[in-house]
Design a protein around this motif. Structure first.
Motif, mmCIF file in Angstrom:
data_model
loop_
_atom_site.group_PDB
_atom_site.id
_atom_site.type_symbol
_atom_site.label_atom_id
_atom_site.label_comp_id
_atom_site.label_asym_id
_atom_site.label_seq_id
_atom_site.Cartn_x
_atom_site.Cartn_y
_atom_site.Cartn_z
ATOM 1 N N GLU A 45 22.991 55.953 -86.151
ATOM 2 C CA GLU A 45 24.313 55.261 -86.018
ATOM 3 C C GLU A 45 25.163 56.019 -84.782
ATOM 4 O OE1 GLU A 45 25.101 53.211 -90.188
ATOM 5 O OE2 GLU A 45 26.316 55.062 -89.671
ATOM 6 N N ALA A 46 24.849 57.194 -84.534
ATOM 7 C CA ALA A 46 25.562 57.923 -83.753
ATOM 8 C C ALA A 46 24.825 57.831 -82.230
ATOM 9 C CB ALA A 46 25.446 59.648 -84.073
ATOM 10 N N MET A 47 23.588 57.704 -82.502
ATOM 11 C CA MET A 47 23.017 57.335 -81.018
ATOM 12 C C MET A 47 23.206 56.035 -80.452
ATOM 13 S SD MET A 47 18.970 58.341 -81.970
ATOM 14 C CE MET A 47 18.141 58.340 -80.202
ATOM 15 N N ALA A 48 23.346 55.046 -81.407
ATOM 16 C CA ALA A 48 23.555 53.722 -81.249
ATOM 17 C C ALA A 48 25.074 53.647 -80.650
ATOM 18 C CB ALA A 48 23.634 52.741 -82.196
ATOM 19 N N ALA A 49 26.096 54.379 -81.051
ATOM 20 C CA ALA A 49 27.126 54.150 -80.645
ATOM 21 C C ALA A 49 27.348 54.865 -79.277
ATOM 22 C CB ALA A 49 28.215 54.994 -81.461
ATOM 23 N N GLU A 50 26.554 55.743 -79.084
ATOM 24 C CA GLU A 50 26.616 56.671 -77.745
ATOM 25 C C GLU A 50 25.898 55.718 -76.730
ATOM 26 O OE1 GLU A 50 25.019 58.874 -74.538
ATOM 27 O OE2 GLU A 50 23.839 58.912 -76.224
ATOM 28 N N ARG A 51 24.974 55.057 -77.041
ATOM 29 C CA ARG A 51 24.246 54.030 -76.007
ATOM 30 C C ARG A 51 25.039 52.966 -75.763
ATOM 31 N NH1 ARG A 51 18.330 55.032 -75.596
ATOM 32 N NH2 ARG A 51 18.242 57.184 -76.268
ATOM 33 N N THR A 52 25.703 52.398 -76.536
ATOM 34 C CA THR A 52 26.638 51.194 -76.402
ATOM 35 C C THR A 52 28.003 51.682 -75.867
ATOM 36 O OG1 THR A 52 27.326 50.973 -78.643
ATOM 37 C CG2 THR A 52 25.314 49.819 -77.977
ATOM 38 N N GLY A 53 28.289 52.891 -75.807
ATOM 39 C CA GLY A 53 29.586 53.359 -75.377
ATOM 40 C C GLY A 53 30.868 52.793 -76.283
ATOM 41 N N LYS A 54 30.314 52.667 -77.713
ATOM 42 C CA LYS A 54 31.533 52.322 -78.851
ATOM 43 C C LYS A 54 31.639 53.489 -79.716
ATOM 44 C CE LYS A 54 31.302 48.449 -77.156
ATOM 45 N NZ LYS A 54 32.502 47.832 -75.953
ATOM 46 N N GLU A 55 32.766 53.518 -80.500
ATOM 47 C CA GLU A 55 33.207 54.593 -81.354
ATOM 48 C C GLU A 55 32.414 54.597 -82.486
ATOM 49 O OE1 GLU A 55 38.129 54.961 -80.982
ATOM 50 O OE2 GLU A 55 37.129 53.904 -82.545
ATOM 51 N N ALA A 56 31.982 53.729 -82.780
ATOM 52 C CA ALA A 56 31.040 54.002 -84.152
ATOM 53 C C ALA A 56 30.060 52.780 -84.336
ATOM 54 C CB ALA A 56 32.065 53.977 -85.308
ATOM 55 N N ALA A 57 29.143 52.811 -85.343
ATOM 56 C CA ALA A 57 28.014 51.956 -85.475
ATOM 57 C C ALA A 57 27.794 51.934 -86.968
ATOM 58 C CB ALA A 57 26.937 52.378 -84.694
ATOM 59 N N VAL A 58 27.210 50.735 -87.354
ATOM 60 C CA VAL A 58 26.650 50.805 -88.744
ATOM 61 C C VAL A 58 25.261 50.063 -88.682
ATOM 62 C CG1 VAL A 58 27.952 48.578 -89.123
ATOM 63 C CG2 VAL A 58 27.217 49.854 -91.046
ATOM 64 N N PHE A 59 24.332 50.572 -89.393
ATOM 65 C CA PHE A 59 22.871 50.083 -89.466
ATOM 66 C C PHE A 59 22.854 49.089 -90.373
ATOM 67 C CE2 PHE A 59 18.570 51.413 -91.160
ATOM 68 C CZ PHE A 59 17.949 50.575 -90.158
ATOM 69 N N VAL A 60 22.311 47.663 -89.948
ATOM 70 C CA VAL A 60 22.227 46.497 -90.947
ATOM 71 C C VAL A 60 20.795 46.137 -90.787
ATOM 72 C CG1 VAL A 60 24.550 45.760 -90.529
ATOM 73 C CG2 VAL A 60 22.938 45.270 -89.056
ATOM 74 N N ALA A 61 20.477 45.208 -91.632
ATOM 75 C CA ALA A 61 18.968 45.002 -91.961
ATOM 76 C C ALA A 61 18.406 43.933 -91.052
ATOM 77 C CB ALA A 61 19.061 44.060 -93.330
ATOM 78 N N SER A 62 19.212 43.236 -90.180
ATOM 79 C CA SER A 62 18.835 42.414 -89.258
ATOM 80 C C SER A 62 19.735 41.789 -88.139
ATOM 81 C CB SER A 62 18.077 40.995 -89.834
ATOM 82 O OG SER A 62 19.473 40.292 -90.435
ATOM 83 N N GLY A 63 19.370 41.441 -87.005
ATOM 84 C CA GLY A 63 20.107 40.662 -86.062
ATOM 85 C C GLY A 63 21.045 39.706 -86.808
ATOM 86 N N THR A 64 20.491 38.962 -87.527
ATOM 87 C CA THR A 64 21.351 37.960 -88.204
ATOM 88 C C THR A 64 22.519 38.383 -89.125
ATOM 89 O OG1 THR A 64 19.380 36.220 -88.159
ATOM 90 C CG2 THR A 64 21.285 35.965 -89.875
ATOM 91 N N MET A 65 22.152 39.644 -89.640
ATOM 92 C CA MET A 65 23.238 40.162 -90.416
ATOM 93 C C MET A 65 24.215 40.783 -89.524
ATOM 94 S SD MET A 65 22.894 43.163 -93.617
ATOM 95 C CE MET A 65 22.326 42.280 -94.769
ATOM 96 N N SER A 66 23.783 41.490 -88.667
ATOM 97 C CA SER A 66 24.710 42.091 -87.659
ATOM 98 C C SER A 66 25.840 41.125 -86.895
ATOM 99 C CB SER A 66 23.752 42.626 -86.347
ATOM 100 O OG SER A 66 24.712 42.854 -85.349
ATOM 101 N N ASN A 67 25.236 39.782 -86.780
ATOM 102 C CA ASN A 67 26.111 39.085 -86.313
ATOM 103 C C ASN A 67 27.062 38.318 -87.206
ATOM 104 O OD1 ASN A 67 25.299 38.754 -83.587
ATOM 105 N ND2 ASN A 67 23.638 37.268 -84.248
#
Ligand SMILES: Cc1ncc(COP(=O)(O)O)c(C=O)c1O
Length: 347
Positions: A45-67
């Motif tokens: 989650e820290a890596m994802a936030a850093e790569r996308t330039g966002k404050e925070a991130a949450v790991f989810v099961a799928s792209g559909t769940m993310s949307n």
């Protein structure tokens, strides 16, 4: 058939984890992620936030769940979200926005390159009227899957975000393949996503991980998203087992997407040489090749499948082939040989 190998071009979701990725999975430090104690999930989650330039991130099961989690976190029930007429959210997510989030989707026309007409989007944003739902969200998709993996240029994203924000509408990017967009555009994901409020990306497509997506955005939004994920049953426990594959993917699988793009280009050029195939190779920007088949397209599709070349049927006369980690240049050459054979059999 001299070479009976299956060449699976249906999707980049068919990629299998490499031996090194499997080792990362086996060695992952884990804990209970619902208690916020899984070191591998926290790292991802820290890596994802850093790569996308966002404050925070949450790991989810799928792209559909993310949307879906993004829609539930940005919107209230009875709100409206604008999505592209070719958006994955609109076509392939089982109407989760309506059925689960209670959000009505409204389509804005995507052109062949996945772009919007800004005036049309402006006209779709609802004004104040007792009869209207509130327009709460604009959903973009980069790369745009049904538009042949087109990269949505950063300027277009910025123009749309400026319009949305001027009306108090938030912007979510379905970035299932945002790393393909970033590699093709030669630009960091953080730049492509800077004007959006949230972005989700998939680990289980071109990045080759077996499971998972990450939703990224402001800290307060991600805190709400974490609750929505839990509500949907997506609170996972020792999820570091799968998050470790995502960490490995972000470290090792991003730059190689350029090979998939080169292979897609070679595939497109070979396909375009056939008179029965309607395709402009210049329209192929990333790893997705969508083409139309002239003449007896159903027999052509059947012939391809029998020869061991798997493609997706994307509609009447329309097939999609996707290059990925499991496909090398020799596979592209072999697939093209079989395509020519299937076409010749019909001539
Ligand atoms: C653009 C886009 N968004 C979302 C998804 C959904 O991802 P998943 O299959 O992980 O639910 C896909 C899957 O192909 C996709 O192409």
């Amino acid at each position: 058939m001299a070479d009976p190998r299956i060449i699976d071009l249906r999707s980049d979701t068919v990629t299998l984890p490499s031996d090194a990725m499997r080792r990362a999975i086996a060695e992952a430090p884990v804990g209970d992620d619902v208690f916020g104690e899984d070191p591998s999930v926290l790292r991802l989650e820290a890596m994802a936030a850093e790569r996308t330039g966002k404050e925070a991130a949450v790991f989810v099961a799928s792209g559909t769940m993310s949307n879906l989690v993004a829609i539930m976190s940005h919107c209230d029930r009875g709100d409206e979200a604008i999505a592209g007429s070719e958006a994955h959210i609109l076509h392939y997510e089982v109407a989760g926005a309506a059925a689960v989030a209670g959000v009505q989707l409204r389509a804005a026309t995507n052109d062949a390159r996945g772009r919007f007409d800004i005036d049309e989007v402006a006209a779709l944003v609802r004004g104040q009227n007792v009869h209207f739902p509130r327009t709460a969200l604009l959903c973009l998709e980069n790369t745009q899957n049904r538009c042949g993996g087109a990269v949505i240029p950063v300027e277009h994203v910025e123009d749309l975000a400026a319009l949305a924000h001027a009306h108090g509408v938030r912007v979510h990017i379905d970035g299932a393949r945002i790393f393909n967009a970033a590699v093709a555009a030669g630009m960091p994901v953080a730049d492509l996503a800077a004007s959006a409020d949230s972005i989700g990306f998939c680990l289980s497509k071109g990045l080759g991980a077996p499971v998972g997506s990450v939703l990224c955005g402001p800290a307060a939004f991600i805190a709400r998203a974490r609750k929505m994920r839990k509500m949907l049953g997506g609170g996972m426990r020792q999820a570091g087992i799968i998050a470790a594959a995502g960490v490995y993917a972000l470290d090792h699988m991003v730059d190689r997407l350029a090979d998939d793009h080169d292979n897609a280009q070679a595939l497109a050029r070979g396909l375009a040489e056939l008179p029965m195939i309607d395709l402009d190779p210049a329209s192929v920007e990333t790893n997705i090749v969508i083409f139309r088949v002239r003449g007896d397209w159903l027999d052509f599709a059947r012939g391809l499948k029998e020869s061991g070349v798997l493609a997706s049927v994307y509609g009447e006369r329309t097939l999609r082939m996707v290059t990925h980690y499991g496909i090398g240049r020799a596979d592209v050459d072999e697939a093209l040989a079989r395509v020519r054979h299937a076409a010749a059999a019909l001539a």
